[in-house]
Write a protein that holds these residues in place. Structure first.
Motif, PDB file in Angstrom:
ATOM      1  N   TYR A 126       4.313   9.566   6.598  1.00 59.59           N
ATOM      2  CA  TYR A 126       3.512   9.856   5.409  1.00 59.59           C
ATOM      3  C   TYR A 126       3.330   8.562   4.607  1.00 59.59           C
ATOM      4  O   TYR A 126       4.289   7.808   4.423  1.00 59.59           O
ATOM      5  CB  TYR A 126       4.228  10.917   4.556  1.00 59.59           C
ATOM      6  CG  TYR A 126       3.545  11.175   3.237  1.00 59.59           C
ATOM      7  CD1 TYR A 126       2.451  12.025   3.156  1.00 59.59           C
ATOM      8  CD2 TYR A 126       3.992  10.563   2.072  1.00 59.59           C
ATOM      9  CE1 TYR A 126       1.814  12.257   1.947  1.00 59.59           C
ATOM     10  CE2 TYR A 126       3.360  10.787   0.856  1.00 59.59           C
ATOM     11  CZ  TYR A 126       2.270  11.635   0.807  1.00 59.59           C
ATOM     12  OH  TYR A 126       1.643  11.856  -0.399  1.00 59.59           O
ATOM     13  N   GLU A 128       0.987   6.770   1.079  1.00 63.84           N
ATOM     14  CA  GLU A 128       0.023   6.928  -0.006  1.00 63.84           C
ATOM     15  C   GLU A 128      -0.824   5.664  -0.031  1.00 63.84           C
ATOM     16  O   GLU A 128      -0.302   4.561  -0.209  1.00 63.84           O
ATOM     17  CB  GLU A 128       0.756   7.182  -1.319  1.00 63.84           C
ATOM     18  CG  GLU A 128       1.331   8.605  -1.305  1.00 63.84           C
ATOM     19  CD  GLU A 128       2.317   8.906  -2.414  1.00 63.84           C
ATOM     20  OE1 GLU A 128       2.590   8.011  -3.238  1.00 63.84           O
ATOM     21  OE2 GLU A 128       2.807  10.046  -2.450  1.00 63.84           O
ATOM     22  N   TRP A 176      -5.508  10.728  -1.084  1.00 69.60           N
ATOM     23  CA  TRP A 176      -5.016   9.417  -0.646  1.00 69.60           C
ATOM     24  C   TRP A 176      -3.585   9.451  -0.110  1.00 69.60           C
ATOM     25  O   TRP A 176      -3.034   8.442   0.262  1.00 69.60           O
ATOM     26  CB  TRP A 176      -5.186   8.358  -1.752  1.00 69.60           C
ATOM     27  CG  TRP A 176      -6.610   8.331  -2.209  1.00 69.60           C
ATOM     28  CD1 TRP A 176      -7.117   8.894  -3.334  1.00 69.60           C
ATOM     29  CD2 TRP A 176      -7.721   7.786  -1.501  1.00 69.60           C
ATOM     30  NE1 TRP A 176      -8.481   8.733  -3.398  1.00 69.60           N
ATOM     31  CE2 TRP A 176      -8.872   8.051  -2.280  1.00 69.60           C
ATOM     32  CE3 TRP A 176      -7.867   7.108  -0.288  1.00 69.60           C
ATOM     33  CZ2 TRP A 176     -10.159   7.670  -1.879  1.00 69.60           C
ATOM     34  CZ3 TRP A 176      -9.126   6.704   0.105  1.00 69.60           C
ATOM     35  CH2 TRP A 176     -10.258   7.000  -0.691  1.00 69.60           C
ATOM     36  N   GLY A 177      -3.008  10.670  -0.025  1.00 66.19           N
ATOM     37  CA  GLY A 177      -1.717  10.809   0.658  1.00 66.19           C
ATOM     38  C   GLY A 177      -1.971  11.422   2.021  1.00 66.19           C
ATOM     39  O   GLY A 177      -2.564  12.510   2.093  1.00 66.19           O
TER      40      GLY A 177
END
Ligand code: FES
Length: 674
Positions: A126, A128, A176-177
């Motif tokens: 993950y 950002e 945007w993540g």
């Protein structure tokens, strides 16, 4: 623990960083944001003399705000810590549990009772990503790569082409993540972004699949926890083109579109299984990112769309023997578009990726004891050896062990006789039938059996009945049914020059004929001769342990297999059924890419013996026709089972039959070799 790796770190280092530095695989998806929960560890408390360490709970930092929040919202199990948040404050012994389970509904009882340390080829990361900035005109994808390098250390990333048109919308949908799935199998290859989701994606799956010529078996596995979420199996639909391997090769040779038809059939069966396991575990096929397949060389080639004709004749040339790395989309599989596929290497033209999988699973190459690994199908695959030297061969056992070519043979299904005992004095049998709990001599058996019927003999019982016939003197060591016993028992039926044994006289008459005994003798001789050939090449007279892989091995009683002389003499406690070892090997290679390197390396050193080219095979085959064997002693078996005295054959033909029989056996051996 359990890897046992150790090191020194400055106080304040996160446990996750320490694990990474030591090369211990601890899962992490959120990149240390304390939101995915994948990085859980446990502190072992106490004085560990072996490690010279005193490890206590106060040697790890107290719960911080982020960990506190995760524990509150997600229910962190007692004793567990998030290694991305917890820091080292003193000496510690840390346990990395192999079962971190986030989606509790996916817990299933694992059909495989071993813990496989994880190091999968696919990792979820993950990140950002910075929002676009007019002053820094770096593209969306490029900014994603920057973050994957900054947060996760991925350099030089490639991107699956199919993602390019989607990157913009995925980034915006995730505000945007995003979670990227990164595939890297070989250390030397460039890592690739193979899938991308908006937000935090906290689960990824893989499949481990064994494509057998009769059945296809599949596990759906969480790549993040190692848990098996579902398991399914189906018949290989290629059976409609031919029962055994050679008839399928012939089908390809005779029919211009035969190869395509068989490739299509096996791939659609695999897709059917994918659908089934995904539905059972309530998993979207889109989350399937990696898959490992094993199969014998012909199944392997047909699945990949390769013409198997060359495997039907000497020199049995494989189109590809090394491991195959490919894409699910190339094979038309119903998985994520970027999903990768890995096929274990084949050992030889007759000994495939399934035998490689079984080897990986049972590990003869990891031990000093002499291990015999046998997978019995219509073609038996045999691996023999230890850490020093491994040999492999295949032997054409034919379908007799599966109940084909046997007059009353049938599949293992309700109504099939599965266990047999014969009283040596009265020659009366008792048996058990699949679907009925009692033995046939227990009260109420026949009433219970009414529901399923008594319809035939399955593979395990064929071994038992022939072995019991030998132990009770009904057949001689040469496999001749002694017709003279008809005077003693109505169970012995004579017809002309041959005799048979009446196992059950009901709606269906179930007999074991002279031809049935011969078929079993031929099959077991082929197997034993292959094993013996490898033992001779190894220079050993005995083996330390025997593993029976495959469904057949799970049902036969090792004692009877040895009485018949299917396998060499060995301590019976050292003979075990290991189930679908090829499938377990596929699972290991799915969950840990180090196992891929291990089997690729091991296969390179396995010496392949081609039984068809060994002149000595014929003699070994002829010797193995006798029960248990004409020349080999079985001292360990004899210590546990009273074997009949060796005596001259009791054929009705008299002694003059011996040379004729011998030449018949030699012809059979030649036929098998050819
Ligand atoms: Fe995600 Fe620790 S890495 S919670």
């Amino acid at each position: 623990m359990p890897s046992g790796k150790r090191g020194r770190f400055p106080a304040g280092t996160t446990v996750l960083d320490a694990a990474r530095e030591l090369g211990v695989y601890v899962e992490s998806v959120c990149g240390g944001r304390a939101t995915c929960g994948r990085c859980q560890i446990e502190v072992q408390e106490g004085h560990f003399a072996k490690h010279k360490i005193s490890s206590f709970a106060d040697h790890i930092s107290a719960f911080g705000a982020k960990e506190e929040r995760y524990a509150r919202v997600r229910d962190l199990k007692e004793g567990r810590r998030l290694s991305c948040s917890a820091t080292i404050q003193g000496d510690l012994v840390i346990d990395v549990p192999q079962d971190v389970q986030i989606n509790a509904q996916l817990v299933r009882k694992s059909p495989i009772d071993r813990v496989i340390e994880r190091n999968p080829a696919v990792q979820l990361c993950y990140v950002e990503v910075d929002e676009p900035d007019m002053h820094k005109p770096l593209g969306d994808l490029d900014r994603l790569k920057v973050m994957l390098e900054r947060d996760w250390g991925w350099q030089d990333l490639l991107v699956s082409q199919h993602l390019l048109p989607q990157v913009q919308s995925i980034l915006r949908n995730g505000n945007w993540g995003v979670t990227a799935a990164i595939h890297r199998d070989l250390q030397s290859s460039r890592p690739t972004i193979i899938a991308l989701w908006p937000g935090l994606k906290n689960e990824a799956y893989g499949i481990a699949c064994d494509i057998g010529s009769t059945t296809i078996a599949m596990h759906l596995v969480s790549l993040l926890s190692g848990r098996i979420a579902a398991t399914a199996g189906t018949q290989n639909p290629q059976i409609r083109f031919g029962e055994d391997l050679m008839s399928r090769v012939s089908y390809v040779m005779m029919n211009p579109d035969g190869r395509e038809a068989m490739t299509k059939a096996v791939r659609s069966a695999v897709n059917g299984l994918i659908d089934e396991v995904c539905k059972e575990a309530e998993v979207e096929p889109d989350t399937l990112l990696d898959a490992v397949f094993v199969g014998n060389p012909i199944m392997h080639h047909l699945f990949l769309g390769i013409d198997p004709t060359e495997l039907g004749q000497a020199p049995f040339a494989l189109a590809v023997s090394g491991a195959v790395h490919t894409w699910g989309s190339e094979l038309g599989l119903a998985v994520n578009k970027g999903a990768r596929i890995y096929l274990l290497p084949c050992i030889a033209g007759h000994v495939g990726a399934d035998a490689a999988g079984a080897t990986l699973s049972e590990g003869p190459h990891r031990q000093d004891r002499m291990m015999l690994l046998v997978d019995v199908g219509t073609n038996a695959e045999i691996v023999l050896g230890n850490r020093q030297r491994l040999l492999a061969a295949s032997s054409p056992t034919g379908p007799a062990f599966e109940g084909a070519e046997i007059s009353s043979g049938q599949r293992a299904a309700p109504g099939a006789i599965e266990r047999v005992r014969i009283d040596a004095d009265t020659l009366e049998p008792k048996f058990r039938v699949i679907g009925v709990d009692k033995w046939s001599d227990e009260p109420g058996f026949f009433e219970e059996a009414e529901t399923v019927g008594i319809t035939g003999i399955c593979g395990s019982a064929i071994i038992e009945v022939v072995a019991e016939m030998y132990l009770s003197g009904i057949i001689t060591e040469d496999g001749v049914v002694d017709g003279a016993l008809a005077a003693r028992s109505p169970r012995i039926l004579t017809a002309g020059r041959t005799a048979s044994y009446l196992l059950h006289d009901g709606k269906q008459r179930i007999t074991v004929t002279q031809n049935d005994v011969r078929a079993i003798q031929l099959a077991k001789s082929a197997l034993y001769a292959g094993i013996k050939l490898l033992m001779e090449k190894q220079g050993v007279d005995t083996v330390d342990t025997i593993c029976f892989a495959g469904a057949f091995g799970s049902f036969i009683d090792p004692k009877y297999a040895m009485v018949l002389g299917l396998i060499p003499d060995c301590d019976l406690a050292e003979v075990k059924a290991v189930g679908n070892a090829a499938g377990t090997g596929a699972l290991m290679a799915l969950l840990n890419r180090d196992y891929r390197r291990e089997i690729e390396e091991t296969v390179q050193h396995i010496e392949k013996i081609e039984t068809a080219l060994e002149p000595h095979f014929q003699q070994l085959f002829v010797d193995a026709m006798a029960l248990p064997n004409k020349v080999d002693p079985f001292p360990k078996l004899s210590a546990q089972v009273k074997l009949p005295e060796r005596k001259a054959t009791a054929t009705q033909d008299g002694d003059s039959a011996a040379p004729r029989r011998r030449s018949r056996e030699e012809r059979a051996a030649r036929r098998n070799r050819d």
